[in-house]
Design a protein around this motif. Structure first.
Motif, mmCIF file in Angstrom:
data_model
loop_
_atom_site.group_PDB
_atom_site.id
_atom_site.type_symbol
_atom_site.label_atom_id
_atom_site.label_comp_id
_atom_site.label_asym_id
_atom_site.label_seq_id
_atom_site.Cartn_x
_atom_site.Cartn_y
_atom_site.Cartn_z
ATOM 1 N N SER A 153 0.813 -1.225 0.000
ATOM 2 C CA SER A 153 0.000 0.000 0.000
ATOM 3 C C SER A 153 0.845 1.272 0.000
ATOM 4 N N TRP A 154 2.194 1.111 -0.084
ATOM 5 C CA TRP A 154 3.042 2.309 -0.130
ATOM 6 C C TRP A 154 2.788 3.066 -1.441
ATOM 7 N N PRO A 155 2.644 4.405 -1.386
ATOM 8 C CA PRO A 155 2.321 5.176 -2.601
ATOM 9 C C PRO A 155 3.360 4.983 -3.710
ATOM 10 N N LYS A 156 2.871 4.684 -4.894
ATOM 11 C CA LYS A 156 3.748 4.455 -6.050
ATOM 12 C C LYS A 156 4.579 5.700 -6.347
ATOM 13 N N GLY A 157 5.873 5.502 -6.624
ATOM 14 C CA GLY A 157 6.731 6.620 -6.994
ATOM 15 C C GLY A 157 7.282 7.415 -5.817
ATOM 16 N N GLN A 158 6.796 7.125 -4.621
ATOM 17 C CA GLN A 158 7.302 7.835 -3.437
ATOM 18 C C GLN A 158 8.454 7.045 -2.819
ATOM 19 N N LEU A 159 9.543 7.747 -2.482
ATOM 20 C CA LEU A 159 10.674 7.065 -1.859
ATOM 21 C C LEU A 159 10.239 6.457 -0.534
ATOM 22 N N MET A 160 10.680 5.224 -0.272
ATOM 23 C CA MET A 160 10.325 4.560 0.975
ATOM 24 C C MET A 160 11.171 5.101 2.108
ATOM 25 N N ASP A 161 10.531 5.442 3.210
ATOM 26 C CA ASP A 161 11.301 5.911 4.361
ATOM 27 C C ASP A 161 11.015 5.027 5.578
ATOM 28 N N GLU A 162 11.528 5.461 6.723
ATOM 29 C CA GLU A 162 11.454 4.633 7.924
ATOM 30 C C GLU A 162 10.042 4.474 8.474
ATOM 31 N N SER A 163 9.093 5.255 7.958
ATOM 32 C CA SER A 163 7.713 5.105 8.443
ATOM 33 C C SER A 163 7.018 3.885 7.826
ATOM 34 N N SER A 164 7.619 3.312 6.791
ATOM 35 C CA SER A 164 7.013 2.143 6.135
ATOM 36 C C SER A 164 7.323 0.858 6.907
ATOM 37 N N TRP A 165 6.306 0.032 7.088
ATOM 38 C CA TRP A 165 6.487 -1.298 7.691
ATOM 39 C C TRP A 165 5.984 -2.360 6.719
ATOM 40 N N SER A 166 6.704 -3.450 6.632
ATOM 41 C CA SER A 166 6.221 -4.557 5.804
ATOM 42 C C SER A 166 4.901 -5.068 6.370
ATOM 43 N N ASP A 167 4.004 -5.406 5.456
ATOM 44 C CA ASP A 167 2.677 -5.898 5.819
ATOM 45 C C ASP A 167 2.776 -7.384 6.175
ATOM 46 N N LYS A 168 2.510 -7.709 7.444
ATOM 47 C CA LYS A 168 2.704 -9.092 7.916
ATOM 48 C C LYS A 168 1.819 -10.086 7.149
ATOM 49 N N GLU A 169 0.577 -9.679 6.891
ATOM 50 C CA GLU A 169 -0.330 -10.584 6.174
ATOM 51 C C GLU A 169 0.140 -10.813 4.737
ATOM 52 N N PHE A 170 0.631 -9.723 4.114
ATOM 53 C CA PHE A 170 1.166 -9.818 2.753
ATOM 54 C C PHE A 170 2.377 -10.763 2.736
ATOM 55 N N CYS A 171 3.246 -10.651 3.755
ATOM 56 C CA CYS A 171 4.417 -11.554 3.851
ATOM 57 C C CYS A 171 3.983 -13.020 3.968
ATOM 58 N N ARG A 172 2.949 -13.248 4.788
ATOM 59 C CA ARG A 172 2.448 -14.638 4.947
ATOM 60 C C ARG A 172 1.874 -15.148 3.630
ATOM 61 N N LYS A 173 1.065 -14.294 3.009
ATOM 62 C CA LYS A 173 0.380 -14.688 1.775
ATOM 63 C C LYS A 173 1.380 -15.021 0.663
ATOM 64 N N THR A 174 2.475 -14.228 0.608
ATOM 65 C CA THR A 174 3.471 -14.435 -0.448
ATOM 66 C C THR A 174 4.606 -15.374 0.005
ATOM 67 N N LYS A 175 4.413 -15.963 1.213
ATOM 68 C CA LYS A 175 5.392 -16.913 1.779
ATOM 69 C C LYS A 175 6.799 -16.304 1.914
#
Length: 319
Positions: free
Chosen positions: A135-157
């Motif tokens: 859900s991170w905005p496309k084209g925006q640089l990722m910074d320290e406020s971003s956290w990996s989505d735990k459910e997305f990690c599980r779903k994608t193994k």
């Protein structure tokens, strides 16, 4: 010159930790390093480091054995928690082999540090705890406020990302409750020369580009950083009073095809991937302004690659 006090480094024989021990010793720290077996030959690279004979003490410790960690951190003013399971092969049971030891090990280190009144704990997390965020905005640089989505990690193994995300978020939860001074550093894929005798999984990713002769490789975006820059970042995160929160530690972002061209220009005679398939289309890039503000400057990628290859040759991994 008087020493700077005693600090503990967990998993001291690992890739990043070995460089951290080296830099700490050269900066006049006394280091308590935790390893599985202090007498094992695979840790001899640590005892050969400059100032190791007088200022390095190796402790037999296990992340899941709380008492062994208390023994190692006793008398320390700072702790660097670097140890974490990084699989080089597929894991059969991710909960048991990856997630539980990552989370429990981190909490044990923090509890032990709190018990003996350590001033600051620096935890090595990973961009794996930042980047898996659909859900991170496309084209925006990722910074320290971003956290990996735990459910997305599980779903994608993506269980490694899940383990780092769980461990770091639990660490922050513990810090909030206990008041311990915590800073986390989140490196991307780490390359650079080896100090240890065994090949680690992040170095293997470069070695495979050089020698596997892969028929094809997915042209995904990758983030890269030099192991020596990570060690410098950890020291800054510990020494700078103003250091707080999370820090992304990543110097370069390249698509695989462009990256391979950079490596090929430097070393044309290796067995490179033959072709590239379209990648996953994710082109997120990180910002490391926060860490640079703290005083870190990164090595050029060409230097990292040249020194990595030289190191692989010396240790017989490459011809």
């Amino acid at each position: 010159m008087a020493g700077k006090g005693t600090v503990c480094v967990t998993g001291a024989g690992g890739y990043i930790a070995s460089w951290l021990v080296k830099i700490l010793l050269s900066n006049n720290y006394i280091v308590h390093g935790t390893v599985r077996d202090p007498g094992a030959a695979k840790y001899s690279h640590l005892t050969k480091l400059e100032k190791a004979s007088e200022n390095l003490k190796l402790f037999k410790a296990d992340l899941l054995d709380y008492d062994s960690l208390v023994t190692a951190v006793k008398g320390c003013v700072g702790v660097f928690h670097v140890a974490s399971p990084v699989p080089s092969t597929a894991v059969q049971n991710p909960e048991v082999e990856l997630i539980e030891p990552a989370v429990k090990g981190t909490l044990n280190v923090l509890k032990a540090s709190s018990e003996v009144n350590v001033k600051r704990v620096v935890v090595v997390s990973s961009v794996a705890a930042i980047a898996m965020n659909p859900s991170w905005p496309k084209g925006q640089l990722m910074d320290e406020s971003s956290w990996s989505d735990k459910e997305f990690c599980r779903k994608t193994k993506n269980f490694y990302s899940l383990s780092k995300t769980e461990a770091e978020s639990e660490a922050w939860e513990f810090a909030r409750k206990s008041g311990i001074d915590l800073v986390t550093v989140c490196p991307s894929l780490v390359w650079g020369p080896l100090l240890q005798s065994t090949t680690n999984s992040s170095s293997l990713s470069l070695i495979n580009i050089l020698k596997e002769g892969l028929k094809e490789m997915a042209n995904n975006m990758g983030w890269y950083v030099d192991v020596r820059d990570v060690a410098d970042a950890l020291l800054l995160a510990y020494e700078k009073p103003e250091a707080e929160g999370r820090y992304i530690c990543s110097a370069h972002a390249f698509y695989k095809q462009d990256l391979v061209e950079i490596v090929r220009k430097l070393h044309p005679n290796y067995n490179y991937p033959k072709s590239f398939t379209s990648g996953d289309g994710i082109d997120l890039k990180p910002t490391t302004k926060k860490l640079e503000k703290l005083g870190l400057s990164y090595r050029p990628l060409e230097e990292t690659i040249a020194d990595s290859v030289e190191s692989y040759k010396q240790s017989g991994i490459l011809e």
